[in-house]
Design an enzyme around this catalytic site. Structure first.
Site, PDB file in Angstrom:
ATOM      1  N   LYS A  82      63.820  14.004 -11.745  1.00 19.34           N
ATOM      2  CA  LYS A  82      63.789  15.429 -10.080  1.00 19.34           C
ATOM      3  C   LYS A  82      64.868  15.704  -9.956  1.00 19.34           C
ATOM      4  O   LYS A  82      65.523  14.351  -9.801  1.00 19.34           O
ATOM      5  CB  LYS A  82      62.481  15.053 -10.115  1.00 19.34           C
ATOM      6  CG  LYS A  82      61.902  16.649  -8.443  1.00 19.34           C
ATOM      7  CD  LYS A  82      61.598  17.161  -9.070  1.00 19.34           C
ATOM      8  CE  LYS A  82      61.495  18.820  -8.780  1.00 19.34           C
ATOM      9  NZ  LYS A  82      60.753  20.015  -9.477  1.00 19.34           N
ATOM     10  N   GLY A 129      53.873  31.112   0.053  1.00 18.79           N
ATOM     11  CA  GLY A 129      54.621  31.280  -0.722  1.00 18.79           C
ATOM     12  C   GLY A 129      54.592  32.209  -1.438  1.00 18.79           C
ATOM     13  O   GLY A 129      53.940  32.287  -2.232  1.00 18.79           O
ATOM     14  N   GLY A 171      57.945  33.424  -2.880  1.00 20.80           N
ATOM     15  CA  GLY A 171      59.691  32.289  -3.154  1.00 20.80           C
ATOM     16  C   GLY A 171      59.660  33.037  -4.789  1.00 20.80           C
ATOM     17  O   GLY A 171      58.613  33.380  -5.629  1.00 20.80           O
ATOM     18  N   ASN A 172      59.842  32.400  -5.810  1.00 20.02           N
ATOM     19  CA  ASN A 172      60.064  32.222  -7.001  1.00 20.02           C
ATOM     20  C   ASN A 172      58.612  32.427  -7.774  1.00 20.02           C
ATOM     21  O   ASN A 172      57.819  33.218  -8.425  1.00 20.02           O
ATOM     22  CB  ASN A 172      61.458  31.581  -8.406  1.00 20.02           C
ATOM     23  CG  ASN A 172      60.578  31.645  -9.694  1.00 20.02           C
ATOM     24  OD1 ASN A 172      59.836  30.721  -9.821  1.00 20.02           O
ATOM     25  ND2 ASN A 172      61.745  32.843  -9.810  1.00 20.02           N
ATOM     26  N   GLY A 183      54.947  31.405  -6.497  1.00 19.61           N
ATOM     27  CA  GLY A 183      54.544  32.699  -5.259  1.00 19.61           C
ATOM     28  C   GLY A 183      54.093  34.266  -5.861  1.00 19.61           C
ATOM     29  O   GLY A 183      53.827  34.988  -6.251  1.00 19.61           O
TER      30      GLY A 183
HETATM   31  P1  NAD Z   1      61.557  29.031  -3.622  1.00 16.67           P
HETATM   32  O1  NAD Z   1      62.424  28.498  -2.638  1.00 16.67           O
HETATM   33  O2  NAD Z   1      61.765  30.183  -4.268  1.00 16.67           O
HETATM   34  O3  NAD Z   1      60.255  29.350  -2.485  1.00 16.67           O
HETATM   35  C1  NAD Z   1      59.692  28.639  -1.583  1.00 16.67           C
HETATM   36  C2  NAD Z   1      58.975  29.405  -0.860  1.00 16.67           C
HETATM   37  O4  NAD Z   1      58.241  28.771  -0.351  1.00 16.67           O
HETATM   38  C3  NAD Z   1      59.279  30.326   0.256  1.00 16.67           C
HETATM   39  O5  NAD Z   1      58.575  31.389   0.192  1.00 16.67           O
HETATM   40  C4  NAD Z   1      59.430  29.446   1.703  1.00 16.67           C
HETATM   41  O6  NAD Z   1      59.099  30.442   2.855  1.00 16.67           O
HETATM   42  C5  NAD Z   1      58.256  29.231   1.895  1.00 16.67           C
HETATM   43  N1  NAD Z   1      57.922  27.547   2.292  1.00 16.67           N
HETATM   44  C6  NAD Z   1      59.586  27.011   2.449  1.00 16.67           C
HETATM   45  N2  NAD Z   1      58.644  26.342   3.562  1.00 16.67           N
HETATM   46  C7  NAD Z   1      57.603  26.824   4.535  1.00 16.67           C
HETATM   47  C8  NAD Z   1      56.988  26.234   5.529  1.00 16.67           C
HETATM   48  N3  NAD Z   1      57.145  25.060   5.978  1.00 16.67           N
HETATM   49  N4  NAD Z   1      55.730  26.951   5.523  1.00 16.67           N
HETATM   50  C9  NAD Z   1      55.446  27.903   4.739  1.00 16.67           C
HETATM   51  N5  NAD Z   1      56.141  28.426   3.630  1.00 16.67           N
HETATM   52  C10 NAD Z   1      57.239  27.441   2.920  1.00 16.67           C
HETATM   53  O7  NAD Z   1      60.751  27.345  -3.949  1.00 16.67           O
HETATM   54  P2  NAD Z   1      60.121  27.734  -5.857  1.00 16.67           P
HETATM   55  O8  NAD Z   1      60.822  27.397  -6.724  1.00 16.67           O
HETATM   56  O9  NAD Z   1      58.999  28.995  -5.397  1.00 16.67           O
HETATM   57  O10 NAD Z   1      58.692  27.221  -5.645  1.00 16.67           O
HETATM   58  C11 NAD Z   1      57.609  26.611  -5.207  1.00 16.67           C
HETATM   59  C12 NAD Z   1      56.636  25.710  -5.386  1.00 16.67           C
HETATM   60  O11 NAD Z   1      56.735  25.501  -6.737  1.00 16.67           O
HETATM   61  C13 NAD Z   1      57.419  24.230  -5.066  1.00 16.67           C
HETATM   62  O12 NAD Z   1      56.221  22.795  -4.880  1.00 16.67           O
HETATM   63  C14 NAD Z   1      58.046  23.852  -5.653  1.00 16.67           C
HETATM   64  O13 NAD Z   1      58.471  22.229  -6.035  1.00 16.67           O
HETATM   65  C15 NAD Z   1      56.825  24.862  -7.381  1.00 16.67           C
HETATM   66  N6  NAD Z   1      57.331  24.137  -8.329  1.00 16.67           N
HETATM   67  C16 NAD Z   1      58.727  25.489  -8.957  1.00 16.67           C
HETATM   68  C17 NAD Z   1      58.782  25.413  -9.896  1.00 16.67           C
HETATM   69  C18 NAD Z   1      59.766  26.905 -10.567  1.00 16.67           C
HETATM   70  O14 NAD Z   1      60.209  26.710 -11.369  1.00 16.67           O
HETATM   71  N7  NAD Z   1      60.966  26.970  -9.558  1.00 16.67           N
HETATM   72  C19 NAD Z   1      58.237  24.993 -11.509  1.00 16.67           C
HETATM   73  C20 NAD Z   1      57.020  23.924 -10.953  1.00 16.67           C
HETATM   74  C21 NAD Z   1      56.882  24.109  -9.904  1.00 16.67           C
END
Ligand code: NAD
Length: 416
Positions: free
Chosen positions: A106, A218, A220-221, A223
């Protein structure tokens, strides 16, 4: 950071409990408690106003016994070495639970990318690549997007890597845009994989998804696609959603596409008109069939675990529940589908991307999605079988599967 909210302490505690159950020898256990390699970097970056800012970053490889380290790069103001260590550790268990020939890694940079221009993001992405290039490579350690990093950031990093090494090596990074060797289906892979696992979990735990509801933190990508695909593939009704900006609730259902469009236009859930405002705290207490944490770690703790009113918690975020919360959820009879199983779809399609890069031959979206379904379903069933056989909760069952696989690889290499 208090010890119970230190994600690395939590990751070590989770391993300790699996190690005890597996009867791991002391050396293997101690080896798996720590990352095998950590790089801390300091990067000067020119900002648009002519000033120079100094950024701090990390790249950690937890374990590479089963293959090259693999794991995302996070840009976040609260990033710490312990967050990166925890996320790298969970990547080791994640690649093992889906049986990919990869290890766990990571990266992170302490920064607030929301305040940056595109040019500043590009300079930081390139500076980070220059700082960590010596430990990366498709046979060493392969980054991908995570919180607040995107395919465009991966593209700049790839270009910097190829400029520094003088060769085209698309497999050095995944989550790339399609024209640079990205895989079809990578963008929604984490959410999609989670939905496939949810489908299997509902069958295994006898939860009727007909008319079922979902509350999600969440968008983001991860959610965003989790919500869209839970609605379109499984017919779930999204009744509550929250993110950094606020939340919304409507017992009649929130149209996922409308919500996602609102987030894209306004930068967050706050202000979505088709429902009542809701805080992040309230979201966790919403009565819904499925609760999906898909933002950050440590959102379900001993303080709020008792308020949860879901049947199943699908952990799409990494590390959303503390060990204390886990125990409370188990006592409440909530089925928790642990993070490194539920969100393994992303790394699985990242692996498919590496395979396609190595062959320089690309699959169709249909092929990617059906292989993803197969891999996630198999992984879920393996963990569920362990859960039934050993009479342990799903997180512990997933740990038993993964830790045994990684420990075996360490032994075969003669490390322990
Ligand atoms: P992202 O940056 O696309 O989205 C992050 C989301 O979290 C946004 O909706 C943001 O508003 C929200 N957020 C951030 N801080 C916050 C807070 N204090 N309170 C409430 N909401 C908050 O990120 P992502 O890629 O969607 O990742 C989200 C989670 O999934 C993380 O834990 C990441 O490690 C995990 N993850 C991501 C992937 C991937 O392929 N992108 C794969 C496995 C796990």
């Amino acid at each position: 950071m208090s010890e119970s909210l230190n994600p690395f302490t939590n990751a070590q505690q989770q391993l300790d409990s699996a190690a005890e159950k597996l009867g791991l020898d002391a050396a293997t256990h101690e080896l798996l408690r720590w990352p095998m390699q950590e790089l801390k970097v300091t990067m000067p970056v020119k900002m648009d106003d002519g000033s120079t800012r100094i950024f701090h970053g990390f790249r950690v490889a937890h374990n590479t016994a089963r293959g090259p380290a693999k794991g995302g790069l996070r840009w976040h103001p609260d990033e710490t070495i312990d967050t990166v260590r925890a996320l790298a550790t969970w990547m080791t268990w994640k690649t093992a639970v889906v049986d990919l020939p990869l290890g766990g890694g990571k990266g992170g940079v302490i920064c607030n990318p929301k305040a940056f221009s595109m040019a500043e993001k590009e300079r930081l992405a390139r500076a980070y690549m220059r700082a960590v290039v010596r430990v990366l490579g498709s046979a060493r350690d392969v980054p991908a997007p995570d919180v607040y990093t995107t395919p465009q950031i991966m593209a700049w990093m790839l270009d910097e890597y190829e400029t520094l090494t003088g060769a085209k090596q698309p497999g050095v990074i995944t989550g790339k845009p399609l024209p640079l060797g990205g895989s079809p289906g990578r963008e929604d892979a984490t959410g999609r994989g989670g939905v496939y696992v949810l489908r299997e979990a509902a069958k295994a735990f006898n939860i009727d998804l007909n008319g079922a509801t979902m509350a999600i933190q969440g968008l983001g990508n991860v959610g965003k696609y989790g919500a869209l695909l839970a609605e379109s593939i499984l017919g779930l009704k999204i009744i509550a959603a929250a993110d950094e900006t606020g939340g919304v609730y409507n017992s009649k259902g929130l149209e996922a596409q409308k919500l996602v469009d609102h987030v894209a236009m306004h930068g967050g859930v706050a202000g979505f008109a088709d429902g009542d405002a809701l805080t992040n705290e309230e979201l966790f207490a919403v009565e819904a069939t499925v609760l999906v944490p898909a933002a950050l770690e440590n959102v379900i703790t001993e303080k709020n675990a008792d308020t949860l009113r879901c049947k199943l918690c699908l952990e799409l975020a990494n590390g959303p529940s503390t060990p204390e919360a886990d125990q409370i959820l188990e006592e409440k009879g909530i089925a928790v589908i642990p993070d490194f199983l539920a969100n393994a779809g992303g790394v699985t399609v990242s692996y498919f991307e590496q395979v396609q890069n190595a062959y320089n031959f690309y699959w169709t979206l249909k092929e990617v999605q059906s292989r993803l379904d197969e891999q996630m379903t198999k992984a879920f069933r393996g963990v569920f079988e362990m859960h039934q056989r050993e009479q342990v909760n799903m997180r512990k069952a997933a740990y038993l599967v993964s830790v045994a696989r990684v420990a075996e690889a360490c032994k075969l290499r003669g490390w322990v």
